[in-house]
Design a protein around this motif. Structure first.
Motif, PDB file in Angstrom:
ATOM      1  N   ILE A   1      57.123   5.600  59.328  1.00  0.00           N
ATOM      2  CA  ILE A   1      56.304   5.281  58.089  1.00  0.00           C
ATOM      3  C   ILE A   1      54.947   5.025  58.840  1.00  0.00           C
ATOM      4  N   GLU A   2      54.083   5.814  57.872  1.00  0.00           N
ATOM      5  CA  GLU A   2      52.459   5.536  57.900  1.00  0.00           C
ATOM      6  C   GLU A   2      52.114   4.552  57.000  1.00  0.00           C
ATOM      7  N   ASN A   3      52.568   4.709  55.662  1.00  0.00           N
ATOM      8  CA  ASN A   3      51.642   3.711  54.569  1.00  0.00           C
ATOM      9  C   ASN A   3      53.053   3.752  53.393  1.00  0.00           C
ATOM     10  N   ILE A   4      52.672   2.635  52.748  1.00  0.00           N
ATOM     11  CA  ILE A   4      53.468   2.705  51.600  1.00  0.00           C
ATOM     12  C   ILE A   4      52.487   2.180  50.396  1.00  0.00           C
ATOM     13  N   ILE A   5      52.631   3.094  49.373  1.00  0.00           N
ATOM     14  CA  ILE A   5      51.669   3.150  48.504  1.00  0.00           C
ATOM     15  C   ILE A   5      52.075   2.813  46.971  1.00  0.00           C
ATOM     16  N   VAL A   6      51.482   2.476  45.962  1.00  0.00           N
ATOM     17  CA  VAL A   6      51.970   2.455  44.509  1.00  0.00           C
ATOM     18  C   VAL A   6      51.999   3.894  43.961  1.00  0.00           C
ATOM     19  N   MET A   7      53.002   4.045  42.948  1.00  0.00           N
ATOM     20  CA  MET A   7      53.160   5.411  42.368  1.00  0.00           C
ATOM     21  C   MET A   7      51.516   5.588  41.962  1.00  0.00           C
ATOM     22  N   GLN A   8      51.096   6.800  41.771  1.00  0.00           N
ATOM     23  CA  GLN A   8      49.838   7.506  41.558  1.00  0.00           C
ATOM     24  C   GLN A   8      50.247   8.733  40.740  1.00  0.00           C
ATOM     25  N   ASN A   9      49.370   9.426  40.013  1.00  0.00           N
ATOM     26  CA  ASN A   9      49.500  10.605  39.291  1.00  0.00           C
ATOM     27  C   ASN A   9      49.868  11.732  40.649  1.00  0.00           C
ATOM     28  N   ILE A  10      50.926  12.360  40.464  1.00  0.00           N
ATOM     29  CA  ILE A  10      51.183  13.593  41.244  1.00  0.00           C
ATOM     30  C   ILE A  10      50.930  15.052  40.756  1.00  0.00           C
ATOM     31  N   THR A  11      49.933  15.601  41.118  1.00  0.00           N
ATOM     32  CA  THR A  11      49.781  16.941  40.674  1.00  0.00           C
ATOM     33  C   THR A  11      50.825  18.089  41.004  1.00  0.00           C
ATOM     34  N   ARG A  12      51.519  18.555  39.856  1.00  0.00           N
ATOM     35  CA  ARG A  12      52.482  19.600  39.943  1.00  0.00           C
ATOM     36  C   ARG A  12      52.267  20.674  40.969  1.00  0.00           C
ATOM     37  N   VAL A  13      52.988  21.552  41.598  1.00  0.00           N
ATOM     38  CA  VAL A  13      52.700  22.452  42.312  1.00  0.00           C
ATOM     39  C   VAL A  13      53.834  23.578  41.979  1.00  0.00           C
ATOM     40  N   PRO A  14      53.390  24.973  41.291  1.00  0.00           N
ATOM     41  CA  PRO A  14      54.284  25.735  40.814  1.00  0.00           C
ATOM     42  C   PRO A  14      55.007  26.291  41.965  1.00  0.00           C
ATOM     43  N   LYS A  15      56.310  26.838  41.650  1.00  0.00           N
ATOM     44  CA  LYS A  15      57.342  27.401  42.378  1.00  0.00           C
ATOM     45  C   LYS A  15      57.723  26.558  43.624  1.00  0.00           C
ATOM     46  N   ALA A  16      57.562  25.171  43.575  1.00  0.00           N
ATOM     47  CA  ALA A  16      57.993  24.461  44.897  1.00  0.00           C
ATOM     48  C   ALA A  16      59.477  24.143  44.552  1.00  0.00           C
ATOM     49  N   GLN A  17      60.310  23.625  45.825  1.00  0.00           N
ATOM     50  CA  GLN A  17      61.559  23.509  45.307  1.00  0.00           C
ATOM     51  C   GLN A  17      61.522  22.179  44.369  1.00  0.00           C
ATOM     52  N   SER A  18      62.822  22.077  43.876  1.00  0.00           N
ATOM     53  CA  SER A  18      63.215  21.346  42.635  1.00  0.00           C
ATOM     54  C   SER A  18      62.815  19.796  43.148  1.00  0.00           C
ATOM     55  N   TYR A  19      63.039  19.307  44.443  1.00  0.00           N
ATOM     56  CA  TYR A  19      63.047  18.100  44.618  1.00  0.00           C
ATOM     57  C   TYR A  19      61.295  17.695  45.047  1.00  0.00           C
ATOM     58  N   PHE A  20      60.484  18.859  45.260  1.00  0.00           N
ATOM     59  CA  PHE A  20      59.004  18.472  45.436  1.00  0.00           C
ATOM     60  C   PHE A  20      58.317  18.371  44.244  1.00  0.00           C
ATOM     61  N   LEU A  21      57.731  17.146  43.957  1.00  0.00           N
ATOM     62  CA  LEU A  21      57.095  16.800  42.660  1.00  0.00           C
ATOM     63  C   LEU A  21      55.787  17.240  42.490  1.00  0.00           C
ATOM     64  N   GLY A  22      54.834  17.693  43.628  1.00  0.00           N
ATOM     65  CA  GLY A  22      53.771  17.931  43.696  1.00  0.00           C
ATOM     66  C   GLY A  22      53.195  17.527  45.034  1.00  0.00           C
ATOM     67  N   VAL A  23      51.611  17.240  44.639  1.00  0.00           N
ATOM     68  CA  VAL A  23      50.840  16.758  45.838  1.00  0.00           C
ATOM     69  C   VAL A  23      50.007  15.518  45.113  1.00  0.00           C
ATOM     70  N   ILE A  24      49.619  14.524  46.029  1.00  0.00           N
ATOM     71  CA  ILE A  24      48.684  13.319  45.667  1.00  0.00           C
ATOM     72  C   ILE A  24      47.485  13.434  46.758  1.00  0.00           C
ATOM     73  N   ASN A  25      46.222  12.874  46.431  1.00  0.00           N
ATOM     74  CA  ASN A  25      45.140  12.788  47.129  1.00  0.00           C
ATOM     75  C   ASN A  25      45.055  11.291  47.666  1.00  0.00           C
ATOM     76  N   LEU A  26      45.458  11.159  48.856  1.00  0.00           N
ATOM     77  CA  LEU A  26      45.267   9.919  49.486  1.00  0.00           C
ATOM     78  C   LEU A  26      44.338   9.963  50.658  1.00  0.00           C
ATOM     79  N   ARG A  27      43.114   9.084  49.946  1.00  0.00           N
ATOM     80  CA  ARG A  27      41.931   8.950  50.955  1.00  0.00           C
ATOM     81  C   ARG A  27      41.411  10.380  51.532  1.00  0.00           C
ATOM     82  N   GLY A  28      41.461  11.410  50.742  1.00  0.00           N
ATOM     83  CA  GLY A  28      40.652  12.676  51.009  1.00  0.00           C
ATOM     84  C   GLY A  28      41.667  13.925  51.402  1.00  0.00           C
ATOM     85  N   GLU A  29      43.077  13.301  51.687  1.00  0.00           N
ATOM     86  CA  GLU A  29      44.180  14.311  52.386  1.00  0.00           C
ATOM     87  C   GLU A  29      45.084  14.544  51.250  1.00  0.00           C
ATOM     88  N   VAL A  30      45.487  15.775  51.037  1.00  0.00           N
ATOM     89  CA  VAL A  30      46.237  15.970  50.243  1.00  0.00           C
ATOM     90  C   VAL A  30      47.939  16.106  50.747  1.00  0.00           C
TER      91      VAL A  30
END
Length: 157
Positions: free
Chosen positions: A26-55
């Motif tokens: 575990i590196e970090n625990i954060i509250v829920m944020q907006n998740i940007t969807r990524v097309p054609k990803a596996q069904s369990y991948f919801l997308g990406v977030i921007n955490l301090r400039g890192e995707v």
């Protein structure tokens, strides 16, 4: 093995079930944020977030473990895990983060699975904590399951 090894786990809830994630991942625990969807990803991948400039890619632990769809509440969290020191971090969504516990190796039962069972790699065993049983998650098995074969094909960079 005379010395007893202890490991710390963060206990998380997925529905009514409790799961343990070893703290070393575990590196970090954060509250829920907006998740940007990524097309054609596996069904369990919801997308990406921007955490301090890192995707950071974010996966639904419920969907990965086939426990149904996520239900986001005020206590839902994204746990940023790093399955290996050289691996990129990945966010996993849990319903709630409960507490940190310490288990001795004698408190952990390894389960015997059929080696052909894909789900077998998702559990690292069952921990006995007081009168409760906690499914200990195999974070590298959960996060790196598909990616491992891709890396083998690409070689090292």
């Amino acid at each position: 093995m005379e010395a007893t090894e202890t490991k710390q786990y963060i206990i998380v809830n997925l529905g009514t079930e409790q799961y343990g994630i070893e703290i070393k991942y575990i590196e970090n625990i954060i509250v829920m944020q907006n998740i940007t969807r990524v097309p054609k990803a596996q069904s369990y991948f919801l997308g990406v977030i921007n955490l301090r400039g890192e995707v950071i890619p974010v996966m639904s632990l419920r969907k990965k473990l086939e426990l149904g769809s996520d239900i986001f509440t005020s206590v839902s969290r994204i746990i940023i895990v790093k399955p290996e020191p050289s691996a990129a971090p990945v966010g996993i969504i849990v319903d709630e983060v409960k507490e940190v516990i310490t288990l001795e190796s004698s408190d952990v039962e390894m389960l015997n699975y059929d080696e052909k069972d894909e789900k077998a790699s998702l559990s690292a065993g069952v921990g006995k904590y007081g009168n409760e049983l906690i499914n200990l998650l195999n974070i590298p098995g959960i996060v790196l399951e598909k990616e491992a074969s891709k890396k083998k094909n690409k070689g090292t960079s």
